[in-house]
Motif scaffolding. Structure first.
Motif, PDB file in Angstrom:
ATOM      1  N   ALA A 214      -2.637   0.763   0.081  1.00  0.00           N
ATOM      2  CA  ALA A 214      -3.913   0.980  -0.604  1.00  0.00           C
ATOM      3  C   ALA A 214      -4.969   1.646   0.252  1.00  0.00           C
ATOM      4  CB  ALA A 214      -4.460  -0.357  -1.112  1.00  0.00           C
ATOM      5  N   PHE A 215      -4.816   1.624   1.593  1.00  0.00           N
ATOM      6  CA  PHE A 215      -5.873   2.102   2.476  1.00  0.00           C
ATOM      7  C   PHE A 215      -5.379   3.037   3.588  1.00  0.00           C
ATOM      8  CE2 PHE A 215      -7.405  -1.863   0.704  1.00  0.00           C
ATOM      9  CZ  PHE A 215      -8.748  -1.649   0.472  1.00  0.00           C
ATOM     10  N   GLY A 216      -4.083   3.129   3.791  1.00  0.00           N
ATOM     11  CA  GLY A 216      -3.574   3.883   4.928  1.00  0.00           C
ATOM     12  C   GLY A 216      -3.743   5.384   4.806  1.00  0.00           C
ATOM     13  N   PRO A 217      -3.446   6.101   5.903  1.00  0.00           N
ATOM     14  CA  PRO A 217      -3.084   5.617   7.230  1.00  0.00           C
ATOM     15  C   PRO A 217      -4.256   4.889   7.889  1.00  0.00           C
ATOM     16  CG  PRO A 217      -2.540   7.950   6.955  1.00  0.00           C
ATOM     17  CD  PRO A 217      -3.448   7.579   5.837  1.00  0.00           C
ATOM     18  N   ALA A 218      -3.951   3.878   8.683  1.00  0.00           N
ATOM     19  CA  ALA A 218      -5.031   3.077   9.249  1.00  0.00           C
ATOM     20  C   ALA A 218      -4.598   2.448  10.559  1.00  0.00           C
ATOM     21  CB  ALA A 218      -5.447   1.985   8.261  1.00  0.00           C
TER      22      ALA A 218
END
Length: 365
Positions: A214-218
Motif C-alpha cells: 500500500a505504501f512502497g517502495p519504502a
C-alpha cells in the motif's frame, strides 16, 4: 542498486494509494488494501474513499460499520483507525505493547504507583457484561478504586490495554455521536489472535508485506513511522528473500514487493482531494515524496490537502456548503481550473448533490 528519485516514488505512492486513477475496488477491499484509514475525525474516511473509488456512496461504508465488517479502534500510532474486522482481530495483539508504552509516556506521572495489571483486570470485569460505555462511565466505575488518579489517565490506559471498538453511530455518514466503547471480542464475537507463542513474528511479517503493497517502495523507518511499532527488524529480515531493494536520492535503502506497481515517473497524476490525516501523507518517515518539507507541519494539524501533479499544493475546507481551496504555491490557470472542477465534484458529494460551490482563493504572495 537502482535509485528511485522523488517523482518515481511519488507515482508509486499514488498507484498504491489508489490515487492515480479511480479504483473499482469495493469499499471493504479498499479499506483492507490501504491497511485501514486514519479516522479520529469520524467523517474523514468517507472523503478518503470517495477520492479513491469509482462510484463510492457513503451508505456503503456506513453499512460496513453497522454490519461489523469494519471497525473503529485504536491501532497504528495509537490513533483511531478504520480497519477491517479481520485486520483488527489479527493485528491488535501485535500493537498492544506499543499502545501501552505510548499511553504510559503521556500519563506516567498520573499512573505512578498503580499496578497496571490490576487496572486491566478491573476493567475487564467491568466490561465483561458486554454493555457499551462512554469514557466517563468507564472511569466512574474505576474511580472508587483509584480516587486520586485523574479519570482520563485511567480511561485512556484501560482502552489501550483492552482491545476495544468505538461503536456506531459514531463514524456513520453525517452522524454526530459520542464515543461508546465495547471490547472487540464482544462486538465481533471472536477473540483477537494471540501473540505467536514460539517467538516468531508472522503478524509483523504480514504488517510489513501489507505496508509495502500500500505504501512502497519504502524504508524500514517509513514502516516504523506508519505503524508505531519498533520491533519489526526480525520480521523485515525474514521477508528479505522475497523483496527487491532500491535506494532513494538520500541513499536510504528502500524495500518493495517485486511485482508491485512502480509507474513511469512521467505518468500524469490528476487532482485529488485528501481528507484530514490521510495516511498517503502520514504513512512515511520521509514524506518528501508527496509533501514539501516546508509544509510538513500541516500534516499533523488536521489540514485537508489538495494534490496537484501528485504533490500537496493546497489545503481545503468546507464551510456554508462551499469548498474553499487555499493554494500553497502559485497555480497555473490550468491547475486552477482542474482544482475547481474536482472541487465541484467534492462539494456535490458532501452535499448529496445540493451544491457544487467551490472557491479557489488567490495565490499567496
Amino acid at each position: 542498486m537502482t535509485v528511485l528519485d522523488t517523482r518515481a516514488l511519488n507515482r508509486a505512492t499514488l498507484a498504491r494509494q489508489l490515487l492515480l486513477e479511480p479504483s473499482g475496488m469495493t469499499p471493504l477491499d479498499a479499506v483492507a488494501h490501504l491497511c485501514g484509514l486514519q479516522a479520529q475525525e469520524p467523517q474523514e474516511p468517507f472523503v478518503g474513499l470517495w477520492t479513491r473509488l469509482r462510484g463510492f456512496t457513503p451508505a456503503a461504508l456506513s453499512d460496513l460499520l453497522t454490519g461489523r465488517q469494519v471497525v473503529r479502534t485504536h491501532l497504528m500510532r495509537r490513533t483511531v483507525h478504520l480497519v477491517t474486522a479481520a485486520d483488527a482481530l489479527a493485528w491488535r495483539a501485535r500493537h498492544t505493547p506499543m499502545l501501552r508504552q505510548r499511553v504510559l509516556a503521556v500519563y506516567r506521572r498520573e499512573l505512578a504507583g498503580i499496578d497496571l495489571d490490576e487496572l486491566e483486570t478491573a476493567g475487564r470485569k467491568i466490561m465483561a457484561d458486554g454493555e457499551a460505555r462512554t469514557m466517563a462511565e468507564l472511569t466512574a466505575a474505576l474511580a472508587g478504586r483509584w480516587p486520586d488518579t485523574p479519570p482520563r489517565a485511567l480511561g485512556e490506559t484501560l482502552i489501550s490495554m483492552i482491545p476495544n471498538v468505538q461503536l456506531p453511530p459514531r463514524g456513520l455518514w453525517r452522524a454526530k455521536a459520542g464515543v461508546r466503547h465495547l471490547p472487540l471480542a464482544h462486538w465481533l464475537r471472536r477473540d483477537p489472535a494471540p501473540p505467536s507463542p514460539d517467538g516468531t513474528d508472522p503478524t509483523g511479517q504480514d504488517l510489513a508485506r501489507r505496508y509495502l503493497a500500500a505504501f512502497g517502495p519504502a524504508a524500514t523507518a517509513d514502516l516504523r513511522a506508519w505503524c508505531g511499532l519498533a520491533g519489526l527488524p526480525a520480521a523485515v529480515a525474514a521477508l528479505r528473500p522475497e523483496l527487491v531493494a532500491f535506494r532513494d536520492e538520500r541513499g536510504r535503502e528502500l524495500l518493495d514487493l517485486p511485482d508491485a506497481p512502480r509507474p513511469d515517473p512521467a505518468t500524469p497524476a490528476p487532482v485529488r482531494f485528501l481528507p484530514a490525516f490521510d495516511n498517503a501523507v502520514l504513512g512515511y518517515d520521509d514524506r518528501t515524496r508527496i509533501i514539501d518539507t516546508a509544509h510538513r507541519g500541516l500534516s499533523i494539524t488536521g489540514a485537508r490537502f489538495v494534490l496537484v501533479d501528485g504533490r500537496v499544493t493546497a489545503t481545503w475546507t468546507r464551510t456554508d456548503a462551499t469548498v474553499t481551496v487555499t493554494p500553497l504555491r502559485p497555480l497555473t490557470p490550468a491547475e486552477r481550473s482542474d482544482i475547481a472542477d474536482h472541487g465541484q465534484a467534492l462539494a456535490s458529494f458532501l452535499s448529496d448533490g445540493d451544491t457544487t460551490r467551490v472557491h479557489v482563493a488567490p495565490t499567496p504572495p
